[in-house]
Each structure stands twice: as structure tokens, then as C-alpha cells.
Design an enzyme around this catalytic site. Structure first.
Site, PDB file in Angstrom:
ATOM      1  N   PHE A 162       0.832  -1.200   0.000  1.00 13.87           N
ATOM      2  CA  PHE A 162       0.000   0.000   0.000  1.00 13.87           C
ATOM      3  C   PHE A 162       0.867   1.251   0.000  1.00 13.87           C
ATOM      4  O   PHE A 162       1.895   1.311   0.696  1.00 13.87           O
ATOM      5  CB  PHE A 162      -0.863   0.077   1.262  1.00 13.87           C
ATOM      6  CG  PHE A 162      -1.782  -1.080   1.509  1.00 13.87           C
ATOM      7  CD1 PHE A 162      -3.075  -1.077   0.996  1.00 13.87           C
ATOM      8  CD2 PHE A 162      -1.359  -2.157   2.271  1.00 13.87           C
ATOM      9  CE1 PHE A 162      -3.935  -2.141   1.252  1.00 13.87           C
ATOM     10  CE2 PHE A 162      -2.211  -3.226   2.528  1.00 13.87           C
ATOM     11  CZ  PHE A 162      -3.503  -3.217   2.020  1.00 13.87           C
ATOM     12  N   ASP A 163       0.426   2.268  -0.722  1.00 10.83           N
ATOM     13  CA  ASP A 163       0.907   3.622  -0.496  1.00 10.83           C
ATOM     14  C   ASP A 163       0.259   4.141   0.790  1.00 10.83           C
ATOM     15  O   ASP A 163      -0.699   3.534   1.302  1.00 10.83           O
ATOM     16  CB  ASP A 163       0.539   4.502  -1.688  1.00 10.83           C
ATOM     17  CG  ASP A 163       0.980   5.951  -1.521  1.00 10.83           C
ATOM     18  OD1 ASP A 163       2.050   6.180  -0.931  1.00 10.83           O
ATOM     19  OD2 ASP A 163       0.231   6.840  -1.957  1.00 10.83           O
ATOM     20  N   GLY A 164       0.752   5.260   1.313  1.00  8.19           N
ATOM     21  CA  GLY A 164       0.233   5.780   2.574  1.00  8.19           C
ATOM     22  C   GLY A 164      -0.851   6.836   2.408  1.00  8.19           C
ATOM     23  O   GLY A 164      -2.046   6.544   2.503  1.00  8.19           O
TER      24      GLY A 164
END
Length: 304
Positions: A162-164
């Protein structure tokens, strides 16, 4: 009593996200719906090639082998196809021996309104309009990108990256960065280091995954997660504190500070990578199954 989808990881996926139906979609776009329906019916027994989401789905379904009487993962086909053209898709599912028992065929109608009744935690589709509607309904959703690497790695451990900001976490900090610049962003994160970030569109999905992970010893978990973000020190501290506040586990975290993501995503071996930025996804999708997280229509990021 009916079959209970609560407390399971429920993945809804479109047929074009699970299988490679790009040629068929081209027929639909260039020749129309009737020719598309005719082609699907005439090729009912022709097995469809694997699509971008296939590896993720197959690996997720393996988790159920540990819980034969209490499946942890439910995969549901959600498609704009009608019941007649669905036969080719369901026959391909059978040929690949995928344990997918539930489906919804809307005959061209909006899919989003059916996601909550099916208790969907994640919706994957190649159709941007359907993904946007799902996001607007508050469902974690992403648009699957074309992925032509046929070297799919099937294993007993699912790897999700995941990106944040604007994915796991709210868009608040990203808005500050885009509208006021890096210095203002860093000052904001420093001033709010002890304040947990608000949920992003994929926060609840991470919690559901964590619930499954908690049923295993850490070294035996069937799902491994990673955060791969452009943040770096000192902005990483708020992320770590937020995850602790949420009481969720991320197995790996990478704070890249502007370094290209695609090599880290590939090294992690992600079955899928979620990001909201085209600049990252253009690279990762060549090496790794990837999906774009859209912003809600009322999001300020849509106006920047």
C-alpha cells in the site's frame, strides 16, 4: 440462517479484472454491445487468459485451505455482463479451479449499489466509472491496470503493498503538500506527530487483513503487508504512531523520500500494489500487478 459474509475478507472483482478480456472489451467499444454478447456466447467454451487480479485472487483463496469449515476469504464476481454471457466467465473459473461460488451480473447497470449488501471490503475493476462510484459509496476500491507479465507467482502467502497518504491514511497531509509545499507539509507533520491520522479509503481493509493475521503466529501468516511511501524522516514518525494507535500490523515499511517505488515493490514480491499517483503506477504496473486508488468526487485533490 443465511450464509454470513461478516467477519470475512470479501473481495469483489470484475470479470475484466480477474481475466484478460481486453480484446473482448475492444469489440464492445468498437462494434457495440450486441457484437460483444455474440462473441462471448460463440466462444463460451474458450478458456480466458489470466488477468491482472488473477494471482491475487488465487493466492487469497489458498488461505481457506487452513479453515475448511470457516472460510476467511470470499471472492465474488461483480460484472456488468448479463447472465447469458456469464457462462464463459464461470466456465473459465471452473477450469482454473477457483473456489468462487457467488456472483452478480447486472446487465450493464451500476455495480456500486450492490457492494454493501455483499459486505464487500475491496472492489477491483478495470472500469474507472464503477471504481469511482464504489469509492463514493465508501468502499475500498481501485482500478486494475493492465499487467502483461505472465510469470505469475502462486504461493501460500499473499503479499499486498500500500501507499500511505490518500490510500491507507486520509488525504489531509497530501493536500498540504500539494497546495503549500514540502516545508509546510513537514511542519504540519511535526506539529501533529502525536495525533493519529484519519482513516483513508483502505484503512478498514487493512484492519480486516490484520484480523486474519492475528489467527496465525507472525512467521506463519498467510498475508504479508507492506507500506511503500514517499515519506521519509521525520514525517515517518506520525505514520508509525498512527498504525500503533489503530492497533494494526504492517509487516514491512519503506520510507523512500522520493526514491522510485517500482524496484522496492518488485523486491517485496507484491501480488498487488495500491497507489493514488500515476507517476508511481506507470512504473510499478510493468513489473507488478497494480491498481489505482481514486479520490472521492468531492475530494479537494480532484481540484488541485
Amino acid at each position: 440462517m443465511g450464509y454470513d459474509l461478516n467477519k470475512k475478507l470479501v473481495i469483489a472483482i470484475s470479470s475484466r479484472a480477474l481475466f484478460n478480456l481486453e480484446d473482448e472489451n475492444k469489440i464492445f467499444e468498437e462494434k457495440g454491445l450486441d457484437d460483444y454478447y455474440k462473441y462471448q456466447i460463440e466462444n463460451e467454451d474458450k478458456q480466458i487468459d489470466e488477468g491482472t487480479g488473477f494471482r491475487l485472487v488465487k493466492n487469497l483463496l489458498k488461505i481457506n485451505e487452513d479453515f475448511p469449515d470457516d472460510k476467511q476469504v470470499e471472492v465474488i464476481i461483480m460484472s456488468r455482463n448479463n447472465s447469458a454471457t456469464s457462462l464463459r466467465i464461470t466456465k473459465s473459473i471452473e477450469k482454473y479451479k477457483l473456489d468462487i461460488q457467488r456472483s452478480a451480473w447486472t446487465g450493464g447497470n451500476d455495480i456500486a449499489k450492490y457492494l454493501k449488501p455483499f459486505k464487500v471490503d475491496l472492489f477491483l475493476s478495470a472500469n474507472e466509472h464503477d471504481v469511482q462510484n464504489a469509492i463514493n459509496e465508501g468502499i475500498a476500491s481501485a482500478r486494475i491496470l493492465p499487467y502483461e507479465n505472465k510469470n505469475n507467482e502462486f504461493s501460500n502467502q499473499v503479499k499486498i503493498a500500500f501507499d500511505g497518504d490518500a490510500v491507507l491514511f486520509s488525504e489531509e497531509s497530501e493536500v498540504i503538500y500539494k497546495t503549500q509545499g514540502l516545508e509546510a507539509f513537514l511542519e504540519h507533520e511535526k506539529a501533529n506527530v502525536s495525533n493519529a491520522m484519519q482513516d483513508g479509503p483502505f484503512a478498514q481493509l487493512l484492519r480486516v487483513i490484520s484480523n486474519i493475521q492475528a489467527k496465525y503466529q507472525e512467521e506463519q501468516t498467510p498475508i504479508r503487508t507492506a507500506l511503500i511511501t514517499a515519506r521519509n524522516s521525520p514525517a515517518h514518525e506520525r505514520v508509525i504512531r498512527t498504525l500503533s494507535h489503530w492497533n494494526v500490523r504492517l509487516d514491512e515499511a519503506f520510507f523512500l523520500g522520493g526514491v522510485d517505488k517500482y524496484e522496492v515493490v518488485k523486491a517485496f514480491g507484491a501480488d498487488i500494489f495500491f497507489d493514488d499517483q500515476d507517476v508511481h503506477l506507470e512504473s510499478t504496473s510493468k513489473q507488478t500487478p497494480s491498481a489505482k486508488v481514486l479520490y472521492k468526487e468531492e475530494s479537494i485533490l480532484n481540484r488541485i
